[in-house]
Design a protein around this motif. Structure first.
Motif, PDB file in Angstrom:
ATOM      1  N   ILE A   1      30.425 -23.201   1.932  1.00 13.25           N
ATOM      2  CA  ILE A   1      30.151 -24.450   2.616  1.00 13.25           C
ATOM      3  C   ILE A   1      31.332 -24.786   3.513  1.00 13.25           C
ATOM      4  O   ILE A   1      32.381 -24.149   3.440  1.00 13.25           O
ATOM      5  N   ASP A   2      31.144 -25.791   4.379  1.00 15.91           N
ATOM      6  CA  ASP A   2      32.228 -26.335   5.208  1.00 15.91           C
ATOM      7  C   ASP A   2      32.744 -25.336   6.240  1.00 15.91           C
ATOM      8  O   ASP A   2      33.729 -24.628   6.020  1.00 15.91           O
TER       9      ASP A   2
ATOM     10  N   PHE B   1      20.849 -35.054  -0.335  1.00 13.70           N
ATOM     11  CA  PHE B   1      21.593 -34.537   0.814  1.00 13.70           C
ATOM     12  C   PHE B   1      23.078 -34.793   0.608  1.00 13.70           C
ATOM     13  O   PHE B   1      23.475 -35.687  -0.140  1.00 13.70           O
ATOM     14  N   MET B   2      23.881 -34.018   1.302  1.00 12.72           N
ATOM     15  CA  MET B   2      25.304 -34.312   1.438  1.00 12.72           C
ATOM     16  C   MET B   2      25.546 -34.628   2.907  1.00 12.72           C
ATOM     17  O   MET B   2      25.073 -33.902   3.789  1.00 12.72           O
ATOM     18  N   ILE B   3      26.263 -35.706   3.147  1.00 11.77           N
ATOM     19  CA  ILE B   3      26.578 -36.059   4.531  1.00 11.77           C
ATOM     20  C   ILE B   3      28.087 -36.196   4.678  1.00 11.77           C
ATOM     21  O   ILE B   3      28.762 -36.811   3.854  1.00 11.77           O
ATOM     22  N   LYS B   4      28.617 -35.556   5.710  1.00 10.62           N
ATOM     23  CA  LYS B   4      30.044 -35.583   5.995  1.00 10.62           C
ATOM     24  C   LYS B   4      30.272 -36.441   7.230  1.00 10.62           C
ATOM     25  O   LYS B   4      29.571 -36.299   8.239  1.00 10.62           O
TER      26      LYS B   4
ATOM     27  N   VAL C   1      27.788 -34.421   9.702  1.00 11.08           N
ATOM     28  CA  VAL C   1      27.069 -33.184   9.404  1.00 11.08           C
ATOM     29  C   VAL C   1      26.208 -33.479   8.181  1.00 11.08           C
ATOM     30  O   VAL C   1      26.721 -33.927   7.151  1.00 11.08           O
ATOM     31  N   LEU C   2      24.896 -33.239   8.298  1.00 10.01           N
ATOM     32  CA  LEU C   2      23.949 -33.541   7.230  1.00 10.01           C
ATOM     33  C   LEU C   2      23.391 -32.242   6.654  1.00 10.01           C
ATOM     34  O   LEU C   2      22.830 -31.425   7.380  1.00 10.01           O
TER      35      LEU C   2
ATOM     36  N   GLU D   1      31.234 -27.460  13.513  1.00 10.94           N
ATOM     37  CA  GLU D   1      30.444 -27.215  12.306  1.00 10.94           C
ATOM     38  C   GLU D   1      28.952 -27.383  12.575  1.00 10.94           C
ATOM     39  O   GLU D   1      28.123 -26.648  12.035  1.00 10.94           O
ATOM     40  N   THR D   2      28.602 -28.326  13.430  1.00 10.94           N
ATOM     41  CA  THR D   2      27.197 -28.495  13.825  1.00 10.94           C
ATOM     42  C   THR D   2      26.686 -27.235  14.504  1.00 10.94           C
ATOM     43  O   THR D   2      25.553 -26.798  14.262  1.00 10.94           O
TER      44      THR D   2
END
Length: 417
Positions: free
Chosen positions: A281-282, A73-76, A137-138, A97-98
């Motif tokens: 992304i983002d 996963f990437m988590i911000k 954000v996951l 973003e969510t």
């Protein structure tokens, strides 16, 4: 439960652990039994992320049949530092973003699926069952599938640039159709991050930065030549950001990505090196606005210098062709914007060519440095001032200015209207 392994920089984020992720595993991994290993590592260096801290989570899971599965996963999370936190919270980036990942991107994909077209607008989105008490954000980490960024300083070639414009046109088209079918998006997507109620803080952040910019421009030939036209913009930069961000419902509007540069675009290539898939992304800066904001942002920041100006008109036409194709596919009920109208809107919102050229482009072209952070963009200590000077005095940036400013002047984008 597996023990969580962290790097030194991430130990403070104790909520990123195997226990909190168990619900994600149970809901998304068929046959999940238990977590064997859980690792957290900060990713990206200075200059790669500004509005968030990025971390990679890797886990090894045991399944009911005794086999194992690796998942990533990437988590911000919100950046450290008082100034950085203030900027991110002022802009409402994480809730926005969510909303995009958790609701609209999936809805947009389903809309295309309903007319027989497969489009993927972003990685899979997850939510932790237990609220960690922090903004985050996951997302699925798509790098194990072969997706990666290009080197931002080099820029994109024609093929990669057009692939981004294609998916951008798909995003814009479906979001415009959705607005006509269902009406307004949530308020956070209908208003700009640059608003009248943030004018004072925006001016406080921008005025010192503009002084350094003018000083650096005064030291090279191209900067000196165009400063008389640019100075009026620099003197009222906060005002222009606010005024030129206001939503005009008479325009053709879409959900823009809002932060479309090389680091927010990932590509997958085959063994021969040919591009096969492009994904964005983002979506922290997304909102309902004119599509030309995305076009200026992307085309002035991300293609390689040898095609950035010479192919600009070709890229605009290519985007328009794809926009029209998708609006027709989705049965857009209003008159479809013409290429002429799109070019007129580029002139109408030409301030953004200046904003991007003197803003995000500096960060795109800067070599990696540990001083690169949201705080150092706006603080006034010596470290921050040194970083800001690096942005504008960078020889690679000046080389781009030598090409971009004469072209922007020729296009009329430097005329204060």
């Amino acid at each position: 439960m597996a023990q969580t392994t962290t790097t030194e920089s991430t130990k403070v984020l104790t909520w990123i652990n195997a226990e909190n992720f168990q619900s994600v595993f149970e809901e998304n991994v068929p046959g999940y039994r238990k977590t064997l290993n859980f690792e957290v590592k900060e990713t990206g260096g200075g200059g790669e992320n500004y509005a968030s801290v990025m971390m990679r989570v890797k886990a090894k899971l045991e399944l009911q049949d005794g086999s194992t599965k690796d998942i990533a996963f990437m988590i911000k999370t919100i950046p450290e530092g008082e100034q950085g936190v203030a900027v991110v919270q002022m802009m409402g980036l994480f809730p926005k973003e969510t909303l995009m990942y958790g609701k609209y991107l999936r809805e947009f994909e389903e809309t295309y699926r309903s007319v027989g077209k497969e489009v993927t607008f972003g990685p899979k989105f997850y939510k932790l069952k237990n609220d960690p008490g922090a903004e985050y954000v996951l997302l699925e980490d798509i790098s194990p599938k072969g997706f990666k960024n290009v080197k931002r300083q080099d820029g994109l070639d024609t093929d990669h640039t057009k692939s981004v414009l294609k998916i951008l046109a798909e995003l814009h088209a479906v979001s415009a159709v959705r607005f006509e079918q269902k009406g307004n998006y949530e308020n956070s997507l209908m208003v700009s991050t640059f608003r009248e109620d943030s004018r004072e803080s925006l001016e406080t952040m921008l005025k010192p930065l503009m002084k350094i910019l003018v000083n650096c421009f005064s030291k090279h030939e191209t900067g000196i030549k165009y400063l008389p036209k640019l100075k009026p913009f620099f003197d009222k930069m906060a005002e222009r950001y606010i005024e030129d961000s206001k939503l005009n419902l008479e325009d053709f509007n879409v959900i823009i990505h809002g932060d479309l540069w090389t680091n927010n675009i990932m590509f997958r290539h085959n063994e021969e090196g040919k591009r096969e898939e492009t994904i964005l992304i983002d979506y922290q800066m997304s909102r309902y606005s004119s599509p030309v904001l995305d076009l200026f942002y992307f085309l002035l920041s991300s293609p390689s210098l040898d095609i950035k100006v010479s192919c600009f008109d070709e890229f605009i036409q290519y985007y328009h062709e794809n926009l029209v194709e998708n609006l027709k596919l989705l049965k857009y009920p209003k008159k479809i914007p013409t290429l002429k109208q799109l070019r007129m809107d580029l002139m109408k919102y030409s301030f953004w060519s200046i904003a991007i050229t003197t803003g995000v482009l500096t960060a795109v072209l800067l070599d990696p440095t540990e001083n690169a952070s949201m705080n150092n963009f706006f603080e006034q200590n010596e470290e921050a001032k040194d970083f800001q000077t690096q942005l504008y005095a960078n020889p690679r940036y000046i080389k781009h200015l030598d090409v971009l400013l004469p072209w922007m002047d020729k296009m009329g984008y430097l005329d204060d209207n």
